[in-house]
Design a protein around this motif. Structure first.
Motif, PDB file in Angstrom:
ATOM      1  N   SER A  98      91.698  27.094 -53.826  1.00 39.52           N
ATOM      2  CA  SER A  98      91.907  27.404 -52.402  1.00 39.52           C
ATOM      3  C   SER A  98      90.762  26.906 -51.528  1.00 39.52           C
ATOM      4  O   SER A  98      90.917  26.744 -50.324  1.00 39.52           O
ATOM      5  N   HIS A  99      89.602  26.650 -52.138  1.00 31.93           N
ATOM      6  CA  HIS A  99      88.462  26.094 -51.407  1.00 31.93           C
ATOM      7  C   HIS A  99      88.432  24.571 -51.494  1.00 31.93           C
ATOM      8  O   HIS A  99      87.441  23.942 -51.119  1.00 31.93           O
ATOM      9  N   GLY A 100      89.527  23.990 -51.996  1.00 28.73           N
ATOM     10  CA  GLY A 100      89.637  22.541 -52.052  1.00 28.73           C
ATOM     11  C   GLY A 100      88.820  21.889 -53.151  1.00 28.73           C
ATOM     12  O   GLY A 100      88.575  20.678 -53.107  1.00 28.73           O
ATOM     13  N   LEU A 101      88.414  22.661 -54.141  1.00 30.98           N
ATOM     14  CA  LEU A 101      87.614  22.121 -55.245  1.00 30.98           C
ATOM     15  C   LEU A 101      88.528  21.704 -56.388  1.00 30.98           C
ATOM     16  O   LEU A 101      89.457  22.423 -56.743  1.00 30.98           O
ATOM     17  N   ALA A 102      88.252  20.551 -56.952  1.00 30.36           N
ATOM     18  CA  ALA A 102      89.047  20.048 -58.074  1.00 30.36           C
ATOM     19  C   ALA A 102      88.596  20.704 -59.373  1.00 30.36           C
ATOM     20  O   ALA A 102      87.395  20.775 -59.646  1.00 30.36           O
ATOM     21  N   ILE A 103      89.547  21.182 -60.140  1.00 31.51           N
ATOM     22  CA  ILE A 103      89.250  21.668 -61.485  1.00 31.51           C
ATOM     23  C   ILE A 103      89.314  20.449 -62.398  1.00 31.51           C
ATOM     24  O   ILE A 103      90.370  19.817 -62.541  1.00 31.51           O
ATOM     25  N   GLU A 104      88.168  20.092 -62.973  1.00 27.82           N
ATOM     26  CA  GLU A 104      88.061  18.863 -63.742  1.00 27.82           C
ATOM     27  C   GLU A 104      88.596  18.986 -65.157  1.00 27.82           C
ATOM     28  O   GLU A 104      89.058  18.015 -65.736  1.00 27.82           O
ATOM     29  N   ARG A 105      88.517  20.178 -65.728  1.00 29.38           N
ATOM     30  CA  ARG A 105      88.995  20.380 -67.085  1.00 29.38           C
ATOM     31  C   ARG A 105      89.259  21.854 -67.283  1.00 29.38           C
ATOM     32  O   ARG A 105      88.512  22.699 -66.807  1.00 29.38           O
ATOM     33  N   ASP A 106      90.324  22.154 -67.992  1.00 33.18           N
ATOM     34  CA  ASP A 106      90.681  23.519 -68.369  1.00 33.18           C
ATOM     35  C   ASP A 106      90.760  23.526 -69.896  1.00 33.18           C
ATOM     36  O   ASP A 106      91.476  22.708 -70.469  1.00 33.18           O
ATOM     37  N   MET A 107      89.994  24.403 -70.529  1.00 36.92           N
ATOM     38  CA  MET A 107      89.875  24.389 -71.994  1.00 36.92           C
ATOM     39  C   MET A 107      90.313  25.715 -72.601  1.00 36.92           C
ATOM     40  O   MET A 107      90.081  26.772 -72.017  1.00 36.92           O
ATOM     41  N   THR A 108      90.910  25.631 -73.781  1.00 35.31           N
ATOM     42  CA  THR A 108      91.085  26.801 -74.642  1.00 35.31           C
ATOM     43  C   THR A 108      90.269  26.513 -75.887  1.00 35.31           C
ATOM     44  O   THR A 108      90.473  25.491 -76.559  1.00 35.31           O
ATOM     45  N   TRP A 109      89.324  27.389 -76.184  1.00 33.72           N
ATOM     46  CA  TRP A 109      88.369  27.183 -77.272  1.00 33.72           C
ATOM     47  C   TRP A 109      88.910  27.752 -78.573  1.00 33.72           C
ATOM     48  O   TRP A 109      89.871  28.530 -78.566  1.00 33.72           O
ATOM     49  N   PRO A 110      88.314  27.393 -79.733  1.00 30.81           N
ATOM     50  CA  PRO A 110      88.823  27.858 -81.034  1.00 30.81           C
ATOM     51  C   PRO A 110      88.965  29.382 -81.144  1.00 30.81           C
ATOM     52  O   PRO A 110      89.821  29.863 -81.867  1.00 30.81           O
TER      53      PRO A 110
END
Length: 136
Positions: A98-110
């Motif tokens: 909502s603040h216009g920031l790009a999410i560069e990566r979304d991770m699910t860890w082991p």
């Protein structure tokens, strides 16, 4: 060679990021990240409480000059990971977007912990993680 046993370290007390524009960084960390400011010296630093630790934002050109403390500073994009509660993961993602920031990566860890990455106005890589993503 035998190394004597360390007396132990309890945790990390402070984390430092270096910024180019202190006022811009202060606005970001208050308005976007919702942190509580606990100290400020104009044209040098601003400090925020983060859980039991403190996030220090310094102007590197000022802290490279020794004074009361030894000189220190850094250039480039630094990485910091902040832990959030699992139930706040999706609200945080929405807030960042909502603040216009790009999410560069979304991770699910082991360990099934999740985290996502985005940048502050100085290009520092911020990560929000909903669990301790490191093995014990």
């Amino acid at each position: 060679m035998t190394t004597p046993k360390s007396p132990g370290i309890a945790g990390i007390l402070e984390t430092v990021l270096y910024v180019a524009d202190l006022n811009r960084a202060e606005r970001f960390y208050v308005e976007v990240m919702g942190l509580r400011q606990i100290g400020k010296e104009a044209d040098r630093h601003v400090f925020f409480r983060v859980g039991t630790g403190v996030l220090l934002l310094f102007l590197a050109d000022r802290t490279r000059k020794a004074g009361t403390l030894p000189a220190h500073g850094a250039h480039g994009e630094i990485h910091v990971c902040l832990r959030i509660d699992p139930e706040t993961y999706d609200p945080w993602r929405k807030r960042i977007a909502s603040h216009g920031l790009a999410i560069e990566r979304d991770m699910t860890w082991p360990n099934n912990g999740r985290s996502f990455y985005f940048r502050d106005p100085d290009g520092n890589l911020l990560e929000l993680a909903d669990a301790d993503i490191w093995p014990r």
